[in-house]
Design an enzyme around this catalytic site. Structure first.
Site, short mmCIF file in Angstrom:
data_model
loop_
_atom_site.label_atom_id
_atom_site.label_comp_id
_atom_site.label_asym_id
_atom_site.label_seq_id
_atom_site.Cartn_x
_atom_site.Cartn_y
_atom_site.Cartn_z
CG ASP A 1 26.88 -107.20 -20.94
OD1 ASP A 1 26.39 -106.60 -19.97
OD2 ASP A 1 26.20 -107.85 -21.77
CE LYS B 1 23.07 -109.55 -22.25
NZ LYS B 1 24.08 -109.60 -21.18
#
Ligand code: ATR
Length: 317
Positions: A143, A87
């Site tokens: 997220d 990420k």
């Protein structure tokens, strides 16, 4: 009548269209990735939307990430999800970053976009016949908002003014801490094995959110919420992510474990036994996936279908 009838049956029952030469692909890239429940969730959502798409999972080592992204781009993938350990790495590899990726400093969703004749960038799935010459990678973060939505729905936590302890200051802990600070929690306690990482997250919050008190280490007294953002709990022999000599789970009114497999971690069991409200990371996984599917399709995602598919995958029922 065939196509319409087929679409109707798909939307009723959610079964998948057969793969053919027109099938488009999405995938999650991670290392490891075998545990991921994303394919079950996303394929259920895709089927319900009646799309001729499939969502796959690939184990990609970090040193191969750039090559894997380029391959997906060449093969006209619609989009990707990125999970551990990609990420942060992916931030530098995107052609353009959405505000969400810039704000939270991590990319978990990629949308491939093609340039049309007028020069405008459009989602790649809109180019059905001829692939565009130029394709770019647009990075998003879904997220951060998913954490907040899951905390509200699964634990009914009022974040504004809350005292919160966050265990872990890796990728997930950092995003959770920054996102909760943006919700105007009153105090954050950051705990991490490597203290310097918690220190740099604390410094970033102090820079951005003057109204939030940030401290390193465990709180004294009660907190509204404790979040596990470490990887402790994934393996059966893992110790608890909290140091019982410094913090009792009874101090936390609610405990959120980002882990969803196993569905109940030792942390959750102890917290429940001590009287805290508890939730696992399934809601967070669900809402980041819902948002990703909406980013790729431009349509509302079938949340209930995706939730059921996740629950079947993780709880087996
Ligand atoms: P993620 O993106 O899931 O957050 P990560 O960035 O690798 O993954 O972070 C893993 C987190 O779990 C970190 O907070 C890590 O602590 P360190 O920063 O000290 O590495 C924590 N963690 C992993 N294994 C641990 C262990 N055995 N004991 C304590 N903390 C651990």
């Amino acid at each position: 009548c065939g196509a319409a009838d087929y679409k109707h049956r798909v939307s009723q029952s959610g079964f998948e269209r057969p793969i053919d030469a027109g099938t488009r692909y999405c995938a999650v890239l991670g290392h490891p990735v075998r545990h991921s429940a994303s394919p079950a969730m996303q394929n259920a959502g895709i089927a319900r939307l009646g799309l001729n798409w499939r969502y796959l999972a690939f184990d990609v080592r970090p040193e191969e990430l750039r090559t894997a992204l380029a391959g997906a781009r060449s093969m006209q993938f619609v989009g990707l999800n990125l999970t551990v350990p990609h990420k942060l790495l992916a931030l530098e590899m995107m052609d353009v970053l959405d505000e969400s990726a810039k704000t939270w400093g991590a990319v978990n969703t990629v949308r491939f976009e093609g340039r049309d004749r007028s020069g405008a960038w459009r989602p790649l799935y809109e180019f059905e016949e001829t692939p565009p010459e130029k394709v770019r990678m647009h990075g998003f973060n879904t997220d951060a908002d998913a954490i907040v939505r899951a905390l509200r729905e699964d634990l009914q936590v009022e974040l504004e003014g809350a005292r919160v302890v966050i265990l872990g200051a890796g990728g997930a802990g950092r995003v959770a801490a920054l996102r909760l600070a943006a919700e105007n929690v009153s105090e954050l306690f950051l705990v991490n094995r490597t203290l310097s990482k918690a220190g740099s997250v604390a410094a970033e919050i102090r820079r951005r959110h003057l109204n939030v008190k940030v401290q390193l280490g465990y709180p004294r007294g009660e907190v509204d919420l404790a979040i596990n953002a470490t990887s402790l709990g994934l393996l059966p022999d893992d110790p608890l992510p909290v140091d019982g000599r410094q913090f009792s789970l009874r101090q936390a009114h609610a405990v959120f474990d980002m882990i969803y497999r196993p569905a109940e971690t030792a942390l959750m069991r102890s917290a429940r036994a001590g009287g805290s409200r508890v939730a696992n990371g399934l809601g967070m996984l669900l809402y980041q996936g819902v948002k990703a599917l909406e980013i790729w399709t431009g349509r509302p995602a079938p949340v209930d279908v995706m939730r059921e598919a996740l629950q079947r995958n993780v709880y087996g029922s």
